[in-house]
Design an enzyme around this catalytic site. Structure first.
Site, PDB file in Angstrom:
ATOM      1  N   HIS A 185       0.850  -1.204   0.000  1.00  0.00           N
ATOM      2  CA  HIS A 185       0.000   0.000   0.000  1.00  0.00           C
ATOM      3  C   HIS A 185       0.874   1.238   0.000  1.00  0.00           C
ATOM      4  CE1 HIS A 185       0.565  -1.401   4.165  1.00  0.00           C
ATOM      5  NE2 HIS A 185       0.573  -0.130   4.538  1.00  0.00           N
ATOM      6  N   HIS A 192       0.709   5.165   1.091  1.00  0.00           N
ATOM      7  CA  HIS A 192       0.009   6.213   1.826  1.00  0.00           C
ATOM      8  C   HIS A 192       0.140   7.521   1.043  1.00  0.00           C
ATOM      9  CE1 HIS A 192       0.076   4.082   5.884  1.00  0.00           C
ATOM     10  NE2 HIS A 192       1.043   3.436   5.268  1.00  0.00           N
TER      11      HIS A 192
HETATM   12  P1  5GP Z   1       1.266   0.435   7.530  1.00  0.00           P
HETATM   13  O1  5GP Z   1       1.481   0.684   8.979  1.00  0.00           O
HETATM   14  O2  5GP Z   1       1.193  -1.048   7.234  1.00  0.00           O
HETATM   15  O3  5GP Z   1       2.180   1.170   6.624  1.00  0.00           O
HETATM   16  O4  5GP Z   1      -0.158   1.065   7.192  1.00  0.00           O
HETATM   17  C1  5GP Z   1      -1.364   0.433   7.467  1.00  0.00           C
HETATM   18  C2  5GP Z   1      -2.410   1.522   7.514  1.00  0.00           C
HETATM   19  O5  5GP Z   1      -3.678   0.913   7.436  1.00  0.00           O
HETATM   20  C3  5GP Z   1      -2.396   2.343   8.804  1.00  0.00           C
HETATM   21  O6  5GP Z   1      -2.203   3.718   8.493  1.00  0.00           O
HETATM   22  C4  5GP Z   1      -3.761   2.066   9.429  1.00  0.00           C
HETATM   23  O7  5GP Z   1      -4.322   3.203  10.050  1.00  0.00           O
HETATM   24  C5  5GP Z   1      -4.582   1.613   8.238  1.00  0.00           C
HETATM   25  N1  5GP Z   1      -5.631   0.675   8.582  1.00  0.00           N
HETATM   26  C6  5GP Z   1      -5.519  -0.448   9.373  1.00  0.00           C
HETATM   27  N2  5GP Z   1      -6.690  -1.088   9.442  1.00  0.00           N
HETATM   28  C7  5GP Z   1      -7.561  -0.392   8.669  1.00  0.00           C
HETATM   29  C8  5GP Z   1      -8.956  -0.571   8.346  1.00  0.00           C
HETATM   30  O8  5GP Z   1      -9.624  -1.516   8.772  1.00  0.00           O
HETATM   31  N3  5GP Z   1      -9.522   0.366   7.536  1.00  0.00           N
HETATM   32  C9  5GP Z   1      -8.819   1.429   7.035  1.00  0.00           C
HETATM   33  N4  5GP Z   1      -9.482   2.297   6.257  1.00  0.00           N
HETATM   34  N5  5GP Z   1      -7.510   1.631   7.313  1.00  0.00           N
HETATM   35  C10 5GP Z   1      -6.892   0.728   8.125  1.00  0.00           C
END
Ligand code: 5GP
Ligand code: ZN
Length: 113
Positions: free
Chosen positions: A99, A101
């Site tokens: 993903h 951001h």
């Molecule tokens: P990472 O930490 O893996 O780079 O980013 C994961 C992102 O997914 C985080 O910013 C977190 O807030 C978001 N996230 C986690 N669970 C969910 C969810 O159920 N729905 C949405 N819309 N975002 C989520």
């Protein structure tokens, strides 16, 4: 597959959709780090940047055209924003589905001022 973002793509877990096409899905982060915080993900399950290869590079390239379009539509393109992808343990990746951001709508200057 027991993957949170695959479940979001399938609609098994609700999300606020920003954009969708045959290759990718974009939705608002549940815990926004700025006025705009959108996640753009491939519909194909790719674990992280480490798994980008010749077979999926067109999807990843396409995602960046979508990122550029979303930034303009959200009105953050001109002032600037961040595109971030966390990878693995040290990168603090919490969801093992690639993903990107898109974070914007505020100045990232640190310290502020
Ligand atoms: P990472 O930490 O893996 O780079 O980013 C994961 C992102 O997914 C985080 O910013 C977190 O807030 C978001 N996230 C986690 N669970 C969910 C969810 O159920 N729905 C949405 N819309 N975002 C989520
Ligand atoms: Zn997945």
């Amino acid at each position: 597959m027991d993957c949170l973002f695959c479940k979001i793509i399938n609609g098994d877990i609700p999300s606020t959709k920003v954009y969708e096409d045959d290759k990718c899905y974009a939705f608002r982060d549940i815990s926004p780090q700025g006025p705009t915080h959108i996640l753009v993900i491939p519909k194909e399950h790719i674990q992280s940047v480490n798994e980008i290869n010749d077979a999926n590079k067109d999807t990843v390239g396409h995602i960046f055209t979508v990122i550029s379009k979303i930034a303009k539509e959200e009105g953050i393109a001109e002032e600037g924003y961040r595109v971030v992808s966390n990878i693995g343990e040290y990168g603090q990746q919490t969801v093992p589905h690639l993903h990107f951001h898109i974070i914007g709508g505020r100045n990232m200057k640190w310290p502020p001022g």
